[in-house]
Scaffold this motif. Structure first.
Motif, PDB file in Angstrom:
ATOM      1  N   ILE A 169      -4.949   2.323 -23.492  1.00  0.00           N
ATOM      2  CA  ILE A 169      -5.219   1.129 -24.293  1.00  0.00           C
ATOM      3  C   ILE A 169      -3.918   0.390 -24.595  1.00  0.00           C
ATOM      4  N   GLY A 170      -2.871   1.127 -24.949  1.00  0.00           N
ATOM      5  CA  GLY A 170      -1.577   0.494 -25.189  1.00  0.00           C
ATOM      6  C   GLY A 170      -1.035  -0.191 -23.951  1.00  0.00           C
ATOM      7  N   LEU A 171      -1.206   0.435 -22.790  1.00  0.00           N
ATOM      8  CA  LEU A 171      -0.749  -0.171 -21.542  1.00  0.00           C
ATOM      9  C   LEU A 171      -1.521  -1.448 -21.245  1.00  0.00           C
ATOM     10  N   MET A 172      -2.827  -1.444 -21.497  1.00  0.00           N
ATOM     11  CA  MET A 172      -3.625  -2.654 -21.268  1.00  0.00           C
ATOM     12  C   MET A 172      -3.190  -3.786 -22.191  1.00  0.00           C
ATOM     13  N   ILE A 216      -7.278  12.350 -26.075  1.00  0.00           N
ATOM     14  CA  ILE A 216      -7.010  11.325 -27.083  1.00  0.00           C
ATOM     15  C   ILE A 216      -5.686  10.610 -26.780  1.00  0.00           C
ATOM     16  N   ALA A 217      -4.645  11.359 -26.463  1.00  0.00           N
ATOM     17  CA  ALA A 217      -3.342  10.748 -26.168  1.00  0.00           C
ATOM     18  C   ALA A 217      -3.411   9.885 -24.914  1.00  0.00           C
ATOM     19  N   GLY A 218      -4.114  10.334 -23.896  1.00  0.00           N
ATOM     20  CA  GLY A 218      -4.265   9.542 -22.681  1.00  0.00           C
ATOM     21  C   GLY A 218      -5.029   8.255 -22.927  1.00  0.00           C
ATOM     22  N   THR A 219      -6.077   8.333 -23.738  1.00  0.00           N
ATOM     23  CA  THR A 219      -6.857   7.139 -24.065  1.00  0.00           C
ATOM     24  C   THR A 219      -6.020   6.132 -24.833  1.00  0.00           C
ATOM     25  N   ILE A 220      -5.264   6.591 -25.819  1.00  0.00           N
ATOM     26  CA  ILE A 220      -4.398   5.698 -26.584  1.00  0.00           C
ATOM     27  C   ILE A 220      -3.333   5.089 -25.680  1.00  0.00           C
TER      28      ILE A 220
END
Length: 80
Positions: A30-33, A23-27
C-alpha cells in the motif's frame, strides 16, 4: 515468539510470524502504491550532483557498517 518456541509451541510461533509477515507485506505494498509516483518524479529530477551524493552516502554506509578492514568493505561495495 522465542518463548513460544522454547515451550514447544512452534505452530503458534510460525502462525504469528506468518500473520506478521502478511500484515507487513500488505502495508508495504500500500505504501509503494501511494508513494511510487511522487518518488519517480523526484528521481527523474536528479542530476549529476545528486547521483554523486548518493554514491558517497552509500560508500559511507558500507564503510561504517563494516567491521575490520575499511579497504575490504570498499572493495566489496565496488564489486557489486
Amino acid at each position: 515468539m522465542v518463548t513460544k518456541c522454547i515451550k514447544g509451541e512452534s505452530r503458534a510461533a510460525l502462525g504469528i510470524a506468518a500473520f506478521g509477515s502478511f500484515i507487513a507485506g500488505t502495508i508495504g505494498i500500500i505504501g509503494l502504491m501511494l508513494f511510487a509516483a511522487p518518488l519517480s518524479h523526484l528521481a527523474l529530477a536528479f542530476g549529476p550532483h545528486e547521483y554523486f551524493s548518493l554514491i558517497v552516502l552509500g560508500l559511507a554506509f558500507v564503510a561504517s557498517l563494516s567491521h575490520g578492514s575499511v579497504l575490504r568493505a570498499v572493495m566489496m561495495a565496488f564489486s557489486v
